[in-house]
Design a protein around this motif. Structure first.
Motif, mmCIF file in Angstrom:
data_model
loop_
_atom_site.group_PDB
_atom_site.id
_atom_site.type_symbol
_atom_site.label_atom_id
_atom_site.label_comp_id
_atom_site.label_asym_id
_atom_site.label_seq_id
_atom_site.Cartn_x
_atom_site.Cartn_y
_atom_site.Cartn_z
ATOM 1 N N ALA A 15 0.743 -1.135 -0.056
ATOM 2 C CA ALA A 15 0.053 0.058 0.008
ATOM 3 C C ALA A 15 0.983 1.129 0.057
ATOM 4 C CB ALA A 15 -1.182 0.014 1.103
ATOM 5 N N ASP A 16 1.954 1.313 0.904
ATOM 6 C CA ASP A 16 2.814 2.580 0.913
ATOM 7 C C ASP A 16 3.651 2.326 -0.488
ATOM 8 O OD1 ASP A 16 2.723 3.490 3.224
ATOM 9 O OD2 ASP A 16 4.456 2.273 4.192
ATOM 10 N N ILE A 48 -7.487 1.240 0.700
ATOM 11 C CA ILE A 48 -6.382 0.153 0.439
ATOM 12 C C ILE A 48 -5.022 0.756 0.608
ATOM 13 C CG2 ILE A 48 -5.278 -1.338 -1.257
ATOM 14 C CD1 ILE A 48 -8.175 -1.769 -2.473
ATOM 15 N N GLU A 49 -4.904 1.990 0.504
ATOM 16 C CA GLU A 49 -3.467 2.674 0.735
ATOM 17 C C GLU A 49 -3.287 2.783 2.084
ATOM 18 O OE1 GLU A 49 -2.944 6.591 -1.281
ATOM 19 O OE2 GLU A 49 -2.475 5.500 -3.134
ATOM 20 N N THR A 68 -7.018 -6.494 -7.427
ATOM 21 C CA THR A 68 -7.007 -5.285 -7.148
ATOM 22 C C THR A 68 -5.616 -4.603 -7.038
ATOM 23 O OG1 THR A 68 -9.173 -5.514 -6.015
ATOM 24 C CG2 THR A 68 -8.177 -3.486 -5.857
ATOM 25 N N ILE A 69 -4.749 -5.182 -6.315
ATOM 26 C CA ILE A 69 -3.546 -4.642 -6.025
ATOM 27 C C ILE A 69 -2.573 -4.521 -7.499
ATOM 28 C CG2 ILE A 69 -1.317 -5.068 -4.871
ATOM 29 C CD1 ILE A 69 -3.308 -3.779 -2.845
ATOM 30 N N ALA A 70 -2.809 -5.616 -7.959
ATOM 31 C CA ALA A 70 -2.176 -5.647 -9.604
ATOM 32 C C ALA A 70 -2.615 -4.623 -10.230
ATOM 33 C CB ALA A 70 -2.382 -7.094 -9.924
ATOM 34 N N HIS A 71 -3.768 -4.439 -10.309
ATOM 35 C CA HIS A 71 -4.465 -3.475 -11.406
ATOM 36 C C HIS A 71 -3.920 -1.779 -10.851
ATOM 37 C CE1 HIS A 71 -6.583 -5.351 -14.508
ATOM 38 N NE2 HIS A 71 -6.708 -6.274 -13.589
ATOM 39 N N GLU A 85 8.725 -7.843 -3.744
ATOM 40 C CA GLU A 85 9.589 -7.254 -2.576
ATOM 41 C C GLU A 85 8.647 -6.672 -1.460
ATOM 42 O OE1 GLU A 85 12.282 -4.601 -4.361
ATOM 43 O OE2 GLU A 85 13.290 -5.967 -5.734
ATOM 44 N N ALA A 86 7.479 -6.170 -1.701
ATOM 45 C CA ALA A 86 6.610 -5.902 -0.794
ATOM 46 C C ALA A 86 5.811 -6.918 -0.083
ATOM 47 C CB ALA A 86 5.687 -4.779 -1.202
#
Length: 177
Positions: A15-16, A48-49, A68-71, A85-86
């Motif tokens: 999110a960061d 989400i952020e 959702t994160i991928a998009h 890495e995250a």
């Protein structure tokens, strides 16, 4: 941004990363959400952020679904390797597929090998043939990510930074025989 001291959970690492990339592009959460091909609203992007929704003492943790994160990552230019890495390899795998599909839809892109002389084309293809067939695609994607991230840029002296074949092709061990 909330913090444990404020009574809010810290945001997840992905999110960061997405927030920083969005800010670097000069987009608000609403603008970024509007650019994302999946349905997401600005308020959900913000949740989400931040990694939570609700008020102090009544907040619930929010972790974005892999899709959702991928998009979101694709929209703000985060690479699959940075997403992995995250800690979101699940979303990174989907992001790689998004990139593959987008590249396939772009038929007007020139073949980068066409710009090289035949000898250099042969060298690149020979290096790839040293890898098992199943490892070639992932190795090329990792190499492309590294090029896009500027990891293979020329140094001040004009020579490319030294890099082993195994490392440049996705840390794949060289197989013989």
């Amino acid at each position: 941004m909330g913090s444990p001291e404020d009574g809010f959970p810290p945001p997840p690492a992905e999110a960061d990363l997405i927030r920083l990339a969005r800010q670097a592009r000069g987009l608000s959460p609403e603008e970024a959400a509007d650019l994302t091909p999946v349905r997401i609203k600005g308020f959900r992007w913000r949740q989400i952020e931040k990694g939570y929704k609700g008020k102090i003492g009544e907040s619930d943790r929010v972790i974005g679904l892999p899709k959702t994160i991928a998009h979101m990552a694709y929209t703000v230019g985060v690479t699959p390797s940075r997403l992995a890495e995250a800690g979101r390899e699940d979303a990174a795998a989907i992001l790689r597929e998004i990139q593959i599909q987008k590249a396939g839809a772009t038929t007007s892109l020139p073949d980068p090998l066409d710009q090289l002389d035949p000898e250099r084309q042969r060298i690149i293809l020979d290096m790839l043939q040293q890898l098992p067939t199943r490892d070639r695609g992932p190795a090329l994607r990792r190499l492309a990510e590294r090029v896009e991230a500027g990891e293979l840029e020329d140094t001040e002296g004009g020579a490319a930074a030294p890099l082993s074949v195994e490392r440049s092709l996705g840390d794949q061990p060289r197989r013989t025989g």
